[in-house]
Scaffold this active site. Structure first.
Site, PDB file in Angstrom:
ATOM      1  N   CYS A 199     -10.406   5.641  -2.585  1.00 13.31           N
ATOM      2  CA  CYS A 199     -11.197   4.736  -1.747  1.00 13.31           C
ATOM      3  C   CYS A 199     -10.935   4.993  -0.274  1.00 13.31           C
ATOM      4  O   CYS A 199     -10.091   4.343   0.351  1.00 13.31           O
ATOM      5  CB  CYS A 199     -10.924   3.281  -2.075  1.00 13.31           C
ATOM      6  SG  CYS A 199     -12.098   2.177  -1.250  1.00 13.31           S
ATOM      7  N   CYS A 376     -18.064   1.848  -1.456  1.00 17.27           N
ATOM      8  CA  CYS A 376     -16.858   1.428  -0.762  1.00 17.27           C
ATOM      9  C   CYS A 376     -17.131   0.072  -0.121  1.00 17.27           C
ATOM     10  O   CYS A 376     -17.798  -0.002   0.917  1.00 17.27           O
ATOM     11  CB  CYS A 376     -16.475   2.458   0.308  1.00 17.27           C
ATOM     12  SG  CYS A 376     -14.909   2.059   1.120  1.00 17.27           S
TER      13      CYS A 376
END
Length: 449
Positions: A199, A376
């Site tokens: 991430c 995200c």
């Protein structure tokens, strides 16, 4: 204290793993499975359940124990929750559950690590020396966090008074919140390395949460915040990057690009960064949040299923291995050129499952293709979140554009991250019944969609 906790955790895991290995060995003499899934993280549990369910839905149900998951872990972790822990929004205990509690009776659990892959014999070897054979293999091992690549970092993380923390482990994510709350004045530095990380937006999510916390508690004027990143921009997708850079300037956060953290001197509170030209610079800090370097697991890197970098070499659309047709991979361990997120797994797992089922059933791939979708959820403060969604080519692929441009942070998206996503994860995703933006029923876009 952190070091003692880590040692206790390691010992407890070893004891538990040993008992589970004995259980797996005595409860089943079976060393050959229809499907073997290596790894019990987000990708492994999701795809193992989806594969079992897919065969069952087609009236070709696999028998109990035909699908095996290999992993010695004691706990399964919801890793996206560690940012919420670092921001004071969740207790870290809520981000993990005993792995055994998440393994349904129709899946076999072999509580060992894989030490080698032998694709020519369709088998893997485990830590006990056991050879496990398969008809089909799915690799979902995740990646490796290289804490030791930054000199002084492990020592700094183990020191409760160092001011150094990271959201990238269960043992340190609560220290992040402790350090943020303890800071009354000084300089807070947040780092991100060049290259692949889980991430890629998380390193700045926690920075934005800290910034907002300091504003809310009237400490903002006494604390300077700087973002040191090995990347050339704030984010890989230009649309979101441009907006984040505007936010950075508006909030007075320093931006230092192509700066990689290489050493931490916690005794003197100094961080050393290597710049693009090879020179280094030392920076003083009061608080230092570190995103460690990451890469492929050694067991993958040194195996015949790896590409030249060390990731499992797969076709980026079908998720089938480029050389061995009975091997598949998804998630952080794969070579798919997209961001390594739980959201990516929600799109990858059903495509992999459909193609795997089709190959086993008909000998041919289905029409299911993965287009690189990932997401995200970029926290930009308490009550606000920028929902970045994109696919291969770093092209935005937004699910909620009807609500307005997703580059603008919204409270609704914040509650997705804080409340909806964790609930969906535990209740649906790891059970194989959640398909991300497709909801409860998957559909399979062509790669050109």
């Amino acid at each position: 204290m952190l070091a003692a906790r880590a040692n206790t955790l390691i010992k407890s895991r070893s004891t538990w793993a040993a008992s589970r290995v004995r259980y797996a060995s005595t409860a089943s003499e079976k060393d050959k499975f229809k499907v073997v899934v290596v790894g019990s993280g987000s990708g492994g549990l999701t795809v193992a359940n989806q594969i079992y369910n897919r065969f069952k839905s087609a009236g070709k149900a696999l028998k109990e124990g035909d699908v095996a998951v290999i992993d010695p872990a004691e706990f399964h972790y919801y890793q996206p929750g560690w940012t919420l822990v670092g921001a004071g929004l969740k207790e870290k205990a809520s981000t993990r559950r005993p792995l055994a509690s998440l393994i349904p009776s129709h899946l076999a659990l072999i509580a060992e690590n894989v030490t080698s892959f032998s694709p020519t014999t369709s088998s893997v070897t485990t830590t006990s020396g056991r050879t496990i054979s398969y008809d089909t293999l799915v690799v979902a091992t995740g990646l490796q966090i290289n804490w030791g690549n930054i000199a002084g970092l492990p020592k700094a993380l183990a020191d409760p008074s160092s001011g150094v923390s990271s959201i990238y482990s269960y043992d340190t994510c609560d220290k992040v919140w402790h350090d943020i709350e303890a800071l009354r004045s000084g300089r807070a530095i947040f780092t991100q390395p060049a290259g692949v990380v889980k991430c890629a937006g998380a390193p700045q999510k926690i920075m934005w949460m800290a910034w907002d916390r300091y504003q809310q508690t009237k400490r903002g004027d006494n604390i300077t915040i700087d973002f040191y990143t090995g990347m050339p921009t704030m984010f890989s997708v230009k649309k979101y990057s441009d907006e984040l850079d505007k936010l950075r300037v508006r909030r007075g956060v320093g931006g230092h690009f192509q700066h990689n953290l290489v050493a931490v001197d916690s005794a003197n509170r100094k961080a050393t960064f290597k710049r693009a030209d090879g020179t280094t610079v030392n920076e003083d800090y009061t608080l230092l949040h570190v995103t460690p370097q990451m890469g492929p697991l050694d067991v993958i890197k040194n195996s015949p299923i790896a590409d030249e970098v060390g990731w499992v070499s797969i076709d980026k659309e079908t998720l089938q291995h480029t050389k061995y047709p009975n091997i598949w991979a998804l998630g952080d361990c794969s070579s798919a050129p997209t961001s390594k997120t739980a959201a990516a797994i929600t799109a990858q797992a059903p495509v992999l499952t459909e193609n795997l089922f089709s190959v086993v059933d008909t000998g041919k791939l289905s029409g299911a293709r993965y287009d690189g979708y990932t997401s995200c959820p970029l926290l930009t403060g308490y009550g606000q979140l920028m929902l970045a969604e994109f696919k291969y080519g770093l092209e935005p692929k937004e699910t909620f554009a009807i609500l307005g441009d997703q580059k603008s942070p919204k409270r609704l998206y914040y509650h997705f991250k804080k409340d909806l996503f964790p609930w969906s994860y535990w209740n649906f995703m790891v059970k194989g019944t959640w398909f991300g933006t497709w909801g409860i029923r998957p559909r399979f876009p062509a790669a050109s969609d």
